[in-house]
Scaffold this motif. Structure first.
Motif, PDB file in Angstrom:
ATOM      1  N   ARG A 129      29.455  51.039  63.338  1.00 39.20           N
ATOM      2  CA  ARG A 129      30.614  51.094  64.235  1.00 39.20           C
ATOM      3  C   ARG A 129      30.796  49.728  64.906  1.00 39.20           C
ATOM      4  NH1 ARG A 129      29.707  56.108  68.037  1.00 39.20           N
ATOM      5  NH2 ARG A 129      27.619  55.246  68.260  1.00 39.20           N
ATOM      6  N   VAL A 130      31.957  49.149  64.707  1.00 35.62           N
ATOM      7  CA  VAL A 130      32.270  47.825  65.249  1.00 35.62           C
ATOM      8  C   VAL A 130      33.178  48.007  66.465  1.00 35.62           C
ATOM      9  CG1 VAL A 130      33.212  45.543  64.768  1.00 35.62           C
ATOM     10  CG2 VAL A 130      32.127  46.870  62.918  1.00 35.62           C
ATOM     11  N   GLY A 131      32.702  47.599  67.627  1.00 35.37           N
ATOM     12  CA  GLY A 131      33.462  47.797  68.848  1.00 35.37           C
ATOM     13  C   GLY A 131      34.729  46.953  68.906  1.00 35.37           C
ATOM     14  N   ILE A 132      35.835  47.614  69.270  1.00 32.10           N
ATOM     15  CA  ILE A 132      37.092  46.888  69.504  1.00 32.10           C
ATOM     16  C   ILE A 132      37.574  47.101  70.939  1.00 32.10           C
ATOM     17  CG2 ILE A 132      37.799  46.962  67.081  1.00 32.10           C
ATOM     18  CD1 ILE A 132      39.771  49.224  67.875  1.00 32.10           C
ATOM     19  N   GLY A 133      36.809  47.884  71.716  1.00 29.60           N
ATOM     20  CA  GLY A 133      37.170  48.115  73.105  1.00 29.60           C
ATOM     21  C   GLY A 133      38.325  49.094  73.247  1.00 29.60           C
ATOM     22  N   HIS A 134      38.414  49.694  74.417  1.00 24.97           N
ATOM     23  CA  HIS A 134      39.474  50.662  74.722  1.00 24.97           C
ATOM     24  C   HIS A 134      40.516  49.989  75.612  1.00 24.97           C
ATOM     25  CE1 HIS A 134      41.456  54.359  75.991  1.00 24.97           C
ATOM     26  NE2 HIS A 134      40.758  55.020  75.075  1.00 24.97           N
ATOM     27  N   PRO A 135      41.797  50.224  75.375  1.00 28.13           N
ATOM     28  CA  PRO A 135      42.828  49.558  76.183  1.00 28.13           C
ATOM     29  C   PRO A 135      42.937  50.096  77.600  1.00 28.13           C
ATOM     30  CG  PRO A 135      43.843  51.118  74.675  1.00 28.13           C
ATOM     31  CD  PRO A 135      42.384  51.054  74.302  1.00 28.13           C
ATOM     32  N   GLY A 136      42.253  51.213  77.898  1.00 28.15           N
ATOM     33  CA  GLY A 136      42.237  51.710  79.266  1.00 28.15           C
ATOM     34  C   GLY A 136      43.042  52.966  79.488  1.00 28.15           C
ATOM     35  N   HIS A 137      44.012  53.249  78.634  1.00 32.73           N
ATOM     36  CA  HIS A 137      44.817  54.464  78.780  1.00 32.73           C
ATOM     37  C   HIS A 137      45.172  54.979  77.386  1.00 32.73           C
ATOM     38  CE1 HIS A 137      48.136  57.164  79.837  1.00 32.73           C
ATOM     39  NE2 HIS A 137      47.651  57.147  81.071  1.00 32.73           N
ATOM     40  N   LYS A 138      45.164  56.290  77.223  1.00 31.47           N
ATOM     41  CA  LYS A 138      45.398  56.878  75.903  1.00 31.47           C
ATOM     42  C   LYS A 138      46.769  56.516  75.332  1.00 31.47           C
ATOM     43  CE  LYS A 138      47.013  61.352  77.692  1.00 31.47           C
ATOM     44  NZ  LYS A 138      46.779  62.819  77.665  1.00 31.47           N
ATOM     45  N   ASP A 139      47.743  56.273  76.196  1.00 31.80           N
ATOM     46  CA  ASP A 139      49.078  55.911  75.717  1.00 31.80           C
ATOM     47  C   ASP A 139      49.109  54.535  75.052  1.00 31.80           C
ATOM     48  OD1 ASP A 139      50.027  58.305  76.668  1.00 31.80           O
ATOM     49  OD2 ASP A 139      50.890  57.479  78.504  1.00 31.80           O
ATOM     50  N   ARG A 140      48.096  53.737  75.318  1.00 30.61           N
ATOM     51  CA  ARG A 140      48.064  52.380  74.736  1.00 30.61           C
ATOM     52  C   ARG A 140      47.117  52.284  73.538  1.00 30.61           C
ATOM     53  NH1 ARG A 140      47.886  50.805  80.319  1.00 30.61           N
ATOM     54  NH2 ARG A 140      45.726  50.109  80.129  1.00 30.61           N
ATOM     55  N   VAL A 141      46.510  53.401  73.152  1.00 26.02           N
ATOM     56  CA  VAL A 141      45.517  53.363  72.074  1.00 26.02           C
ATOM     57  C   VAL A 141      46.141  52.939  70.748  1.00 26.02           C
ATOM     58  CG1 VAL A 141      44.050  54.797  70.601  1.00 26.02           C
ATOM     59  CG2 VAL A 141      43.832  54.935  73.075  1.00 26.02           C
ATOM     60  N   ASN A 142      47.229  53.585  70.333  1.00 24.59           N
ATOM     61  CA  ASN A 142      47.829  53.252  69.034  1.00 24.59           C
ATOM     62  C   ASN A 142      48.274  51.794  68.943  1.00 24.59           C
ATOM     63  OD1 ASN A 142      47.366  55.707  67.843  1.00 24.59           O
ATOM     64  ND2 ASN A 142      49.419  56.521  68.214  1.00 24.59           N
ATOM     65  N   PRO A 143      48.996  51.265  69.948  1.00 24.71           N
ATOM     66  CA  PRO A 143      49.360  49.841  69.868  1.00 24.71           C
ATOM     67  C   PRO A 143      48.135  48.925  69.838  1.00 24.71           C
ATOM     68  CG  PRO A 143      50.699  50.962  71.527  1.00 24.71           C
ATOM     69  CD  PRO A 143      49.633  51.923  71.114  1.00 24.71           C
ATOM     70  N   HIS A 144      47.073  49.336  70.530  1.00 21.75           N
ATOM     71  CA  HIS A 144      45.853  48.519  70.549  1.00 21.75           C
ATOM     72  C   HIS A 144      45.181  48.521  69.180  1.00 21.75           C
ATOM     73  CE1 HIS A 144      42.189  46.728  72.202  1.00 21.75           C
ATOM     74  NE2 HIS A 144      41.492  47.698  71.628  1.00 21.75           N
ATOM     75  N   VAL A 145      44.995  49.702  68.630  1.00 18.17           N
ATOM     76  CA  VAL A 145      44.296  49.838  67.349  1.00 18.17           C
ATOM     77  C   VAL A 145      45.089  49.188  66.217  1.00 18.17           C
ATOM     78  CG1 VAL A 145      43.593  51.535  65.612  1.00 18.17           C
ATOM     79  CG2 VAL A 145      42.973  51.883  67.994  1.00 18.17           C
ATOM     80  N   LEU A 146      46.393  49.399  66.229  1.00 13.68           N
ATOM     81  CA  LEU A 146      47.238  48.870  65.158  1.00 13.68           C
ATOM     82  C   LEU A 146      47.810  47.493  65.494  1.00 13.68           C
ATOM     83  CD1 LEU A 146      49.095  52.136  64.100  1.00 13.68           C
ATOM     84  CD2 LEU A 146      47.173  51.007  62.959  1.00 13.68           C
ATOM     85  N   GLY A 147      47.293  46.887  66.547  1.00 15.12           N
ATOM     86  CA  GLY A 147      47.668  45.525  66.889  1.00 15.12           C
ATOM     87  C   GLY A 147      46.676  44.535  66.306  1.00 15.12           C
ATOM     88  N   ASP A 148      47.095  43.297  66.145  1.00 16.44           N
ATOM     89  CA  ASP A 148      46.202  42.258  65.626  1.00 16.44           C
ATOM     90  C   ASP A 148      45.166  41.868  66.674  1.00 16.44           C
ATOM     91  OD1 ASP A 148      47.736  42.291  63.366  1.00 16.44           O
ATOM     92  OD2 ASP A 148      48.608  40.295  63.645  1.00 16.44           O
ATOM     93  N   PHE A 149      44.030  41.409  66.199  1.00 18.29           N
ATOM     94  CA  PHE A 149      43.036  40.847  67.108  1.00 18.29           C
ATOM     95  C   PHE A 149      43.678  39.690  67.875  1.00 18.29           C
ATOM     96  CE2 PHE A 149      39.892  42.846  64.227  1.00 18.29           C
ATOM     97  CZ  PHE A 149      39.089  43.449  65.175  1.00 18.29           C
ATOM     98  N   SER A 150      43.363  39.613  69.151  1.00 20.37           N
ATOM     99  CA  SER A 150      43.945  38.574  69.993  1.00 20.37           C
ATOM    100  C   SER A 150      43.264  37.230  69.739  1.00 20.37           C
ATOM    101  CB  SER A 150      43.784  38.948  71.468  1.00 20.37           C
ATOM    102  OG  SER A 150      42.413  38.896  71.838  1.00 20.37           O
ATOM    103  N   LYS A 151      43.862  36.196  70.301  1.00 17.95           N
ATOM    104  CA  LYS A 151      43.270  34.859  70.181  1.00 17.95           C
ATOM    105  C   LYS A 151      41.885  34.820  70.817  1.00 17.95           C
ATOM    106  CE  LYS A 151      44.269  29.979  71.081  1.00 17.95           C
ATOM    107  NZ  LYS A 151      45.238  29.017  71.676  1.00 17.95           N
ATOM    108  N   ALA A 152      41.720  35.511  71.945  1.00 15.29           N
ATOM    109  CA  ALA A 152      40.413  35.529  72.610  1.00 15.29           C
ATOM    110  C   ALA A 152      39.371  36.246  71.758  1.00 15.29           C
ATOM    111  CB  ALA A 152      40.543  36.203  73.973  1.00 15.29           C
ATOM    112  N   ASP A 153      39.801  37.227  70.971  1.00 11.88           N
ATOM    113  CA  ASP A 153      38.865  37.965  70.107  1.00 11.88           C
ATOM    114  C   ASP A 153      38.235  37.079  69.035  1.00 11.88           C
ATOM    115  OD1 ASP A 153      39.223  40.463  71.346  1.00 11.88           O
ATOM    116  OD2 ASP A 153      40.963  40.936  70.101  1.00 11.88           O
TER     117      ASP A 153
END
Length: 247
Positions: A129-153
């Protein structure tokens, strides 16, 4: 035979998504250990090679994430493999970005790729399991998961993928603890969160002390035989009663 499954979605539009980190790790392992080029079979892209002397098949299902088990189950049945012969690499919301956990069996944590594999292969396979972190609210999960890794990542992503690839043979040998230790050594500094600068510690304030009275009370003076006591008045009468009249 060992089956390493990297989970993700096919297509260039998903290539850098957080949800595709399993594909990224599978590609890194194939490159590092000189596997064959990827070809199409089992509704997947597959590459063949060896890890720790064991024949290994790397598979990236092209069925889209929610149907990953269709592809993995087909390969498992073709090679007559058991769940214990399978390692699945996938993204994990509930782990901090860049951190890893390795376990056999367990729940799917709501991950649709794992749900599908559970249905086709059983649950007793190994999961990296590779951690990608949680965006903090369930409503933001899909955009977070299906979003590209950020520059900081990027500061932790490529070093982590390299470390997984470099130490993949330890997983093949079943040395899970050794694998995780090597990953920690290789990426610990890169993944360590920056510590906030601390201000110099201030010396604790000294408690205020009551000032000593500049003179002693009349009673104390009387006990010490000091003369500075009133000769008459109520205080003089009280002192005489306490200590006796010495006149």
């Amino acid at each position: 035979m060992l089956l390493i499954v990297g989970l993700g979605n096919p297509g260039s539009q998903y290539a850098r998504n957080r949800h595709n980190v399993g594909f990224m790790a599978a590609d890194a392992i194939a490159r590092r250990h000189s596997f064959s080029g990827f070809s199409k079979k089992f509704r997947a892209e597959i590459a063949e090679g060896t890890l720790a002397g064991e024949k290994t098949l790397i598979i990236k299902p092209m069925t889209f994430m929610n149907l990953s088990g269709d592809s993995v189950g087909e390969a498992m049945r073709f090679y007559k493999l058991k769940p214990a012969d399978i390692i699945v690499i996938h993204d994990e919301l509930d782990i901090a970005p860049g951190k890893l956990k390795l376990k056999t069996g367990g729940g799917n944590g709501g991950h649709n790729g794992l749900k599908s594999i559970d249905a086709h292969c059983g649950k007793d396979y190994k999961r990296l399991r590779v951690g990608i972190g949680h965006p903090g609210h369930k409503d933001r999960v899909n955009p977070h998961v299906l979003g590209d890794f950020s520059k900081a990542d990027q500061d932790w992503l490529q070093p982590l993928l390299d470390a997984i690839a470099d130490n993949a043979e330890l997983i093949a040998k079943g040395d899970d603890a050794g694998f995780l230790n090597k990953i920690a050594l290789a990426t610990g500094q890169a993944n360590a969160p920056a510590k906030p600068a601390r201000e110099p510690a201030k010396a604790p304030a000294k408690p205020a002390t009551a000032k000593k009275p500049s003179g002693n009370s009349h009673i104390h003076q009387a006990r010490q035989g000091k003369p500075s006591v009133p000769a008459s008045g109520p205080m003089a009468e009280m002192l005489k009663k306490l200590f006796g009249n010495k006149d």
